[in-house]
Write a protein that holds these residues in place. Structure first.
Motif, PDB file in Angstrom:
ATOM      1  N   LEU A 146      -3.619   0.459  -6.162  1.00 29.68           N
ATOM      2  CA  LEU A 146      -2.504  -0.206  -6.828  1.00 29.68           C
ATOM      3  C   LEU A 146      -1.377  -0.509  -5.848  1.00 29.68           C
ATOM      4  O   LEU A 146      -0.831  -1.622  -5.835  1.00 29.68           O
ATOM      5  CB  LEU A 146      -2.002   0.647  -7.987  1.00 29.68           C
ATOM      6  CG  LEU A 146      -0.875   0.056  -8.823  1.00 29.68           C
ATOM      7  CD1 LEU A 146      -1.364  -1.190  -9.539  1.00 29.68           C
ATOM      8  CD2 LEU A 146      -0.372   1.078  -9.805  1.00 29.68           C
ATOM      9  N   LEU A 147      -1.030   0.454  -5.009  1.00 26.58           N
ATOM     10  CA  LEU A 147       0.039   0.237  -4.037  1.00 26.58           C
ATOM     11  C   LEU A 147      -0.348  -0.796  -2.986  1.00 26.58           C
ATOM     12  O   LEU A 147       0.488  -1.615  -2.572  1.00 26.58           O
ATOM     13  CB  LEU A 147       0.434   1.560  -3.382  1.00 26.58           C
ATOM     14  CG  LEU A 147       1.115   2.568  -4.313  1.00 26.58           C
ATOM     15  CD1 LEU A 147       1.348   3.892  -3.597  1.00 26.58           C
ATOM     16  CD2 LEU A 147       2.428   2.013  -4.840  1.00 26.58           C
ATOM     17  N   LEU A 148      -1.608  -0.797  -2.559  1.00 26.09           N
ATOM     18  CA  LEU A 148      -2.078  -1.826  -1.627  1.00 26.09           C
ATOM     19  C   LEU A 148      -2.032  -3.206  -2.272  1.00 26.09           C
ATOM     20  O   LEU A 148      -1.660  -4.192  -1.622  1.00 26.09           O
ATOM     21  CB  LEU A 148      -3.501  -1.517  -1.162  1.00 26.09           C
ATOM     22  CG  LEU A 148      -3.652  -0.485  -0.062  1.00 26.09           C
ATOM     23  CD1 LEU A 148      -5.126  -0.168   0.164  1.00 26.09           C
ATOM     24  CD2 LEU A 148      -3.027  -0.973   1.219  1.00 26.09           C
ATOM     25  N   SER A 149      -2.380  -3.296  -3.532  1.00 26.91           N
ATOM     26  CA  SER A 149      -2.322  -4.573  -4.238  1.00 26.91           C
ATOM     27  C   SER A 149      -0.893  -5.090  -4.311  1.00 26.91           C
ATOM     28  O   SER A 149      -0.635  -6.283  -4.089  1.00 26.91           O
ATOM     29  CB  SER A 149      -2.876  -4.435  -5.652  1.00 26.91           C
ATOM     30  OG  SER A 149      -4.210  -4.037  -5.635  1.00 26.91           O
ATOM     31  N   ILE A 150       0.033  -4.207  -4.597  1.00 30.19           N
ATOM     32  CA  ILE A 150       1.438  -4.605  -4.666  1.00 30.19           C
ATOM     33  C   ILE A 150       1.934  -5.053  -3.299  1.00 30.19           C
ATOM     34  O   ILE A 150       2.613  -6.083  -3.178  1.00 30.19           O
ATOM     35  CB  ILE A 150       2.292  -3.456  -5.232  1.00 30.19           C
ATOM     36  CG1 ILE A 150       1.974  -3.243  -6.710  1.00 30.19           C
ATOM     37  CG2 ILE A 150       3.785  -3.740  -5.050  1.00 30.19           C
ATOM     38  CD1 ILE A 150       2.568  -1.993  -7.306  1.00 30.19           C
ATOM     39  N   ALA A 151       1.610  -4.303  -2.255  1.00 33.90           N
ATOM     40  CA  ALA A 151       2.056  -4.657  -0.905  1.00 33.90           C
ATOM     41  C   ALA A 151       1.477  -6.002  -0.465  1.00 33.90           C
ATOM     42  O   ALA A 151       2.190  -6.846   0.091  1.00 33.90           O
ATOM     43  CB  ALA A 151       1.659  -3.562   0.081  1.00 33.90           C
ATOM     44  N   ILE A 152       0.206  -6.235  -0.724  1.00 27.76           N
ATOM     45  CA  ILE A 152      -0.414  -7.504  -0.336  1.00 27.76           C
ATOM     46  C   ILE A 152       0.143  -8.647  -1.183  1.00 27.76           C
ATOM     47  O   ILE A 152       0.331  -9.761  -0.691  1.00 27.76           O
ATOM     48  CB  ILE A 152      -1.939  -7.403  -0.433  1.00 27.76           C
ATOM     49  CG1 ILE A 152      -2.453  -6.434   0.631  1.00 27.76           C
ATOM     50  CG2 ILE A 152      -2.592  -8.765  -0.253  1.00 27.76           C
ATOM     51  CD1 ILE A 152      -3.907  -6.103   0.523  1.00 27.76           C
ATOM     52  N   GLY A 153       0.440  -8.384  -2.436  1.00 26.41           N
ATOM     53  CA  GLY A 153       1.065  -9.403  -3.278  1.00 26.41           C
ATOM     54  C   GLY A 153       2.434  -9.794  -2.769  1.00 26.41           C
ATOM     55  O   GLY A 153       2.799 -10.976  -2.758  1.00 26.41           O
ATOM     56  N   ILE A 154       3.209  -8.819  -2.319  1.00 26.04           N
ATOM     57  CA  ILE A 154       4.529  -9.113  -1.749  1.00 26.04           C
ATOM     58  C   ILE A 154       4.387  -9.910  -0.460  1.00 26.04           C
ATOM     59  O   ILE A 154       5.119 -10.882  -0.232  1.00 26.04           O
ATOM     60  CB  ILE A 154       5.322  -7.803  -1.530  1.00 26.04           C
ATOM     61  CG1 ILE A 154       5.718  -7.208  -2.874  1.00 26.04           C
ATOM     62  CG2 ILE A 154       6.557  -8.047  -0.664  1.00 26.04           C
ATOM     63  CD1 ILE A 154       6.299  -5.819  -2.791  1.00 26.04           C
ATOM     64  N   ILE A 163      -6.693  -6.604  -6.569  1.00 27.57           N
ATOM     65  CA  ILE A 163      -6.374  -6.485  -7.995  1.00 27.57           C
ATOM     66  C   ILE A 163      -7.660  -6.284  -8.804  1.00 27.57           C
ATOM     67  O   ILE A 163      -7.718  -5.448  -9.703  1.00 27.57           O
ATOM     68  CB  ILE A 163      -5.602  -7.726  -8.491  1.00 27.57           C
ATOM     69  CG1 ILE A 163      -4.166  -7.680  -7.992  1.00 27.57           C
ATOM     70  CG2 ILE A 163      -5.609  -7.830 -10.004  1.00 27.57           C
ATOM     71  CD1 ILE A 163      -3.307  -6.618  -8.621  1.00 27.57           C
ATOM     72  N   GLY A 164      -8.697  -7.045  -8.467  1.00 29.27           N
ATOM     73  CA  GLY A 164      -9.978  -6.901  -9.161  1.00 29.27           C
ATOM     74  C   GLY A 164     -10.584  -5.529  -8.971  1.00 29.27           C
ATOM     75  O   GLY A 164     -11.079  -4.914  -9.924  1.00 29.27           O
TER      76      GLY A 164
END
Length: 64
Positions: free
Chosen positions: A47-55, A20-21
């Motif tokens: 952005l997509l990697l951040s979303i996937a890791i957040g999930i 995210i940072g």
């Protein structure tokens, strides 16, 4: 000497915060036209990697 049960969750959460940072820093610096050589596709991938890791982090907190 057992492993901490929250170690995996902490790892995904910290990786999520790092991505995210990186995404926000890249987006802001590109917006200020300081790093114009980075294509917008790189920002989308971050952005997509951040979303996937957040999930994954959320799933690990709740299910694993």
């Amino acid at each position: 000497m057992s492993n901490s049960p929250n170690f995996g969750n902490w790892r995904f959460s910290s990786i999520f915060a790092i991505f995210i940072g990186l995404t926000l820093a890249t987006w802001v610096l590109r917006g200020f036209e300081l790093i114009t050589f980075i294509p917008s596709g790189v920002i989308w991938v971050l952005l997509l990697l951040s979303i996937a890791i957040g999930i994954l982090s959320y799933l690990q907190m709740t299910r694993w």
